[in-house]
Design an enzyme around this catalytic site. Structure first.
Site, PDB file in Angstrom:
ATOM      1  N   HIS A 131       0.840  -1.207   0.000  1.00 56.42           N
ATOM      2  CA  HIS A 131       0.000   0.000   0.000  1.00 56.42           C
ATOM      3  C   HIS A 131       0.872   1.252   0.000  1.00 56.42           C
ATOM      4  O   HIS A 131       1.410   1.651   1.037  1.00 56.42           O
ATOM      5  CB  HIS A 131      -0.946   0.023   1.206  1.00 56.42           C
ATOM      6  CG  HIS A 131      -1.949   1.141   1.140  1.00 56.42           C
ATOM      7  ND1 HIS A 131      -3.274   0.933   0.826  1.00 56.42           N
ATOM      8  CD2 HIS A 131      -1.819   2.482   1.318  1.00 56.42           C
ATOM      9  CE1 HIS A 131      -3.918   2.096   0.835  1.00 56.42           C
ATOM     10  NE2 HIS A 131      -3.054   3.060   1.129  1.00 56.42           N
ATOM     11  N   CYS A 132       1.020   1.846  -1.162  1.00 55.90           N
ATOM     12  CA  CYS A 132       1.719   3.130  -1.263  1.00 55.90           C
ATOM     13  C   CYS A 132       1.135   3.858  -2.467  1.00 55.90           C
ATOM     14  O   CYS A 132       0.325   3.301  -3.207  1.00 55.90           O
ATOM     15  CB  CYS A 132       3.221   2.923  -1.394  1.00 55.90           C
ATOM     16  SG  CYS A 132       3.685   1.889  -2.772  1.00 55.90           S
ATOM     17  N   HIS A 133       1.532   5.104  -2.622  1.00 56.99           N
ATOM     18  CA  HIS A 133       0.962   5.928  -3.690  1.00 56.99           C
ATOM     19  C   HIS A 133       2.067   6.699  -4.407  1.00 56.99           C
ATOM     20  O   HIS A 133       3.170   6.843  -3.874  1.00 56.99           O
ATOM     21  CB  HIS A 133       0.005   6.971  -3.109  1.00 56.99           C
ATOM     22  CG  HIS A 133      -1.006   6.446  -2.138  1.00 56.99           C
ATOM     23  ND1 HIS A 133      -2.156   5.819  -2.518  1.00 56.99           N
ATOM     24  CD2 HIS A 133      -1.035   6.465  -0.773  1.00 56.99           C
ATOM     25  CE1 HIS A 133      -2.863   5.475  -1.446  1.00 56.99           C
ATOM     26  NE2 HIS A 133      -2.199   5.855  -0.375  1.00 56.99           N
TER      27      HIS A 133
ATOM     28  N   TYR B 231      -7.434  17.384  -0.839  1.00 59.41           N
ATOM     29  CA  TYR B 231      -6.215  17.867  -0.191  1.00 59.41           C
ATOM     30  C   TYR B 231      -5.220  18.319  -1.250  1.00 59.41           C
ATOM     31  O   TYR B 231      -5.367  17.996  -2.431  1.00 59.41           O
ATOM     32  CB  TYR B 231      -5.610  16.799   0.740  1.00 59.41           C
ATOM     33  CG  TYR B 231      -5.285  15.480   0.072  1.00 59.41           C
ATOM     34  CD1 TYR B 231      -4.012  15.192  -0.395  1.00 59.41           C
ATOM     35  CD2 TYR B 231      -6.270  14.505  -0.091  1.00 59.41           C
ATOM     36  CE1 TYR B 231      -3.715  13.978  -1.004  1.00 59.41           C
ATOM     37  CE2 TYR B 231      -5.980  13.285  -0.698  1.00 59.41           C
ATOM     38  CZ  TYR B 231      -4.705  13.028  -1.153  1.00 59.41           C
ATOM     39  OH  TYR B 231      -4.421  11.826  -1.761  1.00 59.41           O
TER      40      TYR B 231
ATOM     41  N   ARG C  27     -10.081   0.263  -6.390  1.00 61.40           N
ATOM     42  CA  ARG C  27     -10.264   0.787  -5.033  1.00 61.40           C
ATOM     43  C   ARG C  27     -11.550   1.613  -4.949  1.00 61.40           C
ATOM     44  O   ARG C  27     -11.860   2.386  -5.858  1.00 61.40           O
ATOM     45  CB  ARG C  27      -9.083   1.693  -4.712  1.00 61.40           C
ATOM     46  CG  ARG C  27      -9.139   2.265  -3.315  1.00 61.40           C
ATOM     47  CD  ARG C  27      -8.020   3.248  -3.096  1.00 61.40           C
ATOM     48  NE  ARG C  27      -7.682   3.322  -1.675  1.00 61.40           N
ATOM     49  CZ  ARG C  27      -7.092   4.358  -1.113  1.00 61.40           C
ATOM     50  NH1 ARG C  27      -6.733   5.394  -1.843  1.00 61.40           N
ATOM     51  NH2 ARG C  27      -6.819   4.356   0.163  1.00 61.40           N
TER      52      ARG C  27
ATOM     53  N   ASP D  88       2.179   3.063   3.085  1.00 57.65           N
ATOM     54  CA  ASP D  88       1.248   4.179   2.845  1.00 57.65           C
ATOM     55  C   ASP D  88       1.984   5.459   2.444  1.00 57.65           C
ATOM     56  O   ASP D  88       1.418   6.545   2.472  1.00 57.65           O
ATOM     57  CB  ASP D  88       0.341   4.430   4.057  1.00 57.65           C
ATOM     58  CG  ASP D  88      -0.920   5.209   3.683  1.00 57.65           C
ATOM     59  OD1 ASP D  88      -1.178   5.396   2.473  1.00 57.65           O
ATOM     60  OD2 ASP D  88      -1.623   5.664   4.600  1.00 57.65           O
TER      61      ASP D  88
ATOM     62  N   ASN E 150      -2.633  13.243   3.474  1.00 52.60           N
ATOM     63  CA  ASN E 150      -3.522  13.809   4.482  1.00 52.60           C
ATOM     64  C   ASN E 150      -3.094  13.655   5.932  1.00 52.60           C
ATOM     65  O   ASN E 150      -3.899  13.889   6.818  1.00 52.60           O
ATOM     66  CB  ASN E 150      -4.886  13.106   4.405  1.00 52.60           C
ATOM     67  CG  ASN E 150      -5.889  13.934   3.668  1.00 52.60           C
ATOM     68  OD1 ASN E 150      -5.894  15.151   3.826  1.00 52.60           O
ATOM     69  ND2 ASN E 150      -6.702  13.287   2.886  1.00 52.60           N
TER      70      ASN E 150
HETATM   71  C1  0GY Z   1      -4.564   6.351   2.420  1.00 53.32           C
HETATM   72  C2  0GY Z   1      -5.338   7.316   3.139  1.00 53.32           C
HETATM   73  C3  0GY Z   1      -5.861   8.486   2.766  1.00 53.32           C
HETATM   74  C4  0GY Z   1      -5.917   9.002   1.470  1.00 53.32           C
HETATM   75  C5  0GY Z   1      -5.942   8.349   0.349  1.00 53.32           C
HETATM   76  O1  0GY Z   1      -6.393   8.191  -1.860  1.00 53.32           O
HETATM   77  C6  0GY Z   1      -6.168   8.943  -0.958  1.00 53.32           C
HETATM   78  O2  0GY Z   1      -6.159  10.155  -1.082  1.00 53.32           O
HETATM   79  O3  0GY Z   1      -5.774   7.065   0.316  1.00 53.32           O
HETATM   80  C7  0GY Z   1      -6.461   9.333   3.795  1.00 53.32           C
HETATM   81  O4  0GY Z   1      -6.669  10.517   3.561  1.00 53.32           O
HETATM   82  O5  0GY Z   1      -6.745   8.857   4.873  1.00 53.32           O
HETATM   83  O6  0GY Z   1      -4.953   5.199   2.343  1.00 53.32           O
HETATM   84  O7  0GY Z   1      -3.500   6.611   1.889  1.00 53.32           O
END
Ligand code: 0GY
Length: 288
Positions: free
Chosen positions: A24-26, A42, A117, A241, A246
């Site tokens: 789980h990462c972005h 955000y 998702r 993560d 956020n």
């Molecule tokens: C996470 C949590 C958050 C945000 C997102 O997609 C997102 O913007 O996942 C959060 O704001 O709690 O899972 O990374």
């Protein structure tokens, strides 16, 4: 204000097993190439794939699942770009609209996407519509995909019957975002345990920094991860993560999050299941 990600995470004390996966990462942007969605709730700073790859090398992570972040809406381009650069070691989770075509889903599959998702988290904007979820699920089942659901703990009671209807694997983000100070008997955690009795459900035992009420090093939340790993060793996943969308109070050090695994998965077998065997079954089954 959302905080910037940690500039220089420590080297973890824990040496991860070979093939360890950050599930789980972005990636965020860079905005000049992959602009953020106007619907984003955000203001992210750029967190491009090169920084993610460097973090993974630093932490001892070999594989990863890049989850589409809400700040990019349903434009999966930045995530797909990271998967392609990851050369088979990076899988993805997309966000799509209900009118997504099979051709587009196949294109995402070819790039390494293995699921969709759905957000039911109030602070990330409008929740996914149940009819849309059903329509998308029907289309992705033939691809062998799963769904990843992100919800606030208070929504679980209402969502559980709906999730049980869906005939595919379901991964729950961040331990259902329970309140770590409320104890394992709290309704939401008990509901989560009940749902996990159904073998289609998986849970991510990360997000301790979001669930914690005691603050760094987030041991209060990690205890719930340990309970889940102990009870469902074959259906747990873990991720950093990064870049921690956020997060507004305590930006975690990713090296310290890795070291929390000493609490969450305290034996070599449980650690290997969490970081290697489980993600391989879900994301790289062809390599088994
Ligand atoms: C996470 C949590 C958050 C945000 C997102 O997609 C997102 O913007 O996942 C959060 O704001 O709690 O899972 O990374």
């Amino acid at each position: 204000m959302a905080l910037p990600f940690h500039p220089n995470p420590k080297k973890p004390e824990l040496v991860l097993p070979p093939g360890a996966c950050d599930a789980h990462c972005h990636v965020f942007g860079p905005a000049a190439v992959f602009p953020f969605a106007p619907t984003s709730t955000y203001q992210p700073e750029d967190a491009p794939k090169e920084k993610l790859f460097a973090l993974h090398r630093h932490l001892g992570i070999a594989r990863s699942v890049v989850v589409q972040a809400s700040c990019h809406g349903t434009d999966n381009a930045a995530m797909v770009d990271a998967l392609i650069a990851g050369k088979g070691n990076y899988r993805g989770i997309a966000m799509v609209t209900a009118d997504v075509t099979m051709a587009e889903l196949q294109r995402l599959h070819d790039a390494g996407v293995r699921g969709v998702r759905f957000n039911f988290v109030t602070h990330l904007g409008e929740a996914a519509g149940k009819d849309d979820v059903r329509a998308i699920v029907e289309r992705i089942i033939p691809l062998g995909w799963h769904i990843v659901v992100h919800f606030d703990a208070f929504r679980l009671e209402e969502l559980a019957p709906f999730l049980r209807e869906l005939q595919l694997p379901i991964v729950i983000d961040h331990m259902g975002r329970i309140d770590a100070s409320a104890g394992p008997d709290q309704v939401a955690f008990q509901l989560l345990l009940e749902l996990m009795e159904d073998e289609r459900f998986w849970v991510k035992v990360c997000g301790s920094e979001r669930l914690s009420r005691s603050g760094p090093p987030f041991h209060d939340a990690a205890e719930y991860g340990r309970l889940l790993v102990d009870k469902f060793p074959d259906r747990v996943l873990w991720g950093t993560d990064w870049p921690h969308p956020n997060v507004r109070v305590h930006m975690p050090d990713d090296g310290e999050l890795v070291d929390l695994l000493k609490i969450i998965a305290p034996t070599p077998d449980s650690l290997k299941a969490l970081l290697v065997d489980n993600p391989t079954r879900l994301y790289w089954p062809e390599t088994l």
